[in-house]
Motif scaffolding. Structure first.
Motif: not given
Length: 205
Positions: A194-199
């Protein structure tokens, strides 16, 4: 410049406030966002002005800001800690080909965006605080929107069998800014589809 390994204890000293914000997570979203923004400002000031910054002098002078995803409270999760059955020391590969020892401690199991996830929590061989953990991970953004070698989060256990993970606090290793530093690569268990679009996003010179 001679290559230097980043010891986790050193990283903890540099970004210690990140742990504080994780531990003092609030239900007040405005306060939460303010805390994350303060931590990001502190990280920028460290890289821009601190003598221990991994940036070369010319880079520090040119650094105007760090690039982050928008703060999203949905990326703050509560995870169940499941002890690793074969708990033992492992050698984690570094970006320069060397290795560094970590204890393979627990799996953090949680849901993110309706999907079940599991990440391996590591503990530095020299870590004296047995409630402090190191999380190195890669995801669907790695090598495109974020640093290809993965990102880090420092964690401290805040429940008997649980731990808070805030991906808004994910940050780049020093080698993302300067290849003269050697950094641990994420273990295979922590390469997410999955893509973690945070940080923090990738550093652009």
């Amino acid at each position: 410049m001679q290559k230097r390994n980043i010891l986790i204890i050193g990283i903890l000293l540099v970004i210690g406030l990140a742990i504080m914000y994780t531990l003092t997570a609030t239900d007040n979203e405005d306060v939460y966002v303010e805390n994350i923004q303060k931590e990001r400002d502190r990280q920028y000031k460290f890289l821009r002005f601190n003598i221990e910054s991994p940036l070369e002098e010319a880079q520090r002078k040119e650094l105007k800001e760090l690039d982050y995803y928008p703060i999203d409270i949905n990326y703050r999760v509560r995870a169940k800690m499941v002890p690793v059955e074969d708990r033992k020391m492992i050698e984690l590969p570094m970006t320069d080909g060397s290795v560094e020892k970590y204890l393979k401690h627990s799996f953090a199991e949680f849901e993110l965006n309706g999907q079940k996830q599991r990440l391996l929590l590591l503990q530095a061989a020299k870590e004296s605080d047995k409630r402090v953990f190191f999380l190195a991970f890669a995801d669907g953004t790695s090598g495109e929107e974020t640093y290809g070698g993965g990102r880090y989060i420092n964690l401290r256990q805040d429940g008997k069998n649980s731990i808070s993970i805030d991906f808004n606090l994910a940050y780049n290793p020093y080698c993302a800014y300067n290849p003269d530093f050697a950094c641990p690569l994420p273990p295979k268990e922590n390469i997410l589809e999955i893509a973690i679009r945070a940080g923090e996003k990738d550093y652009k010179k």
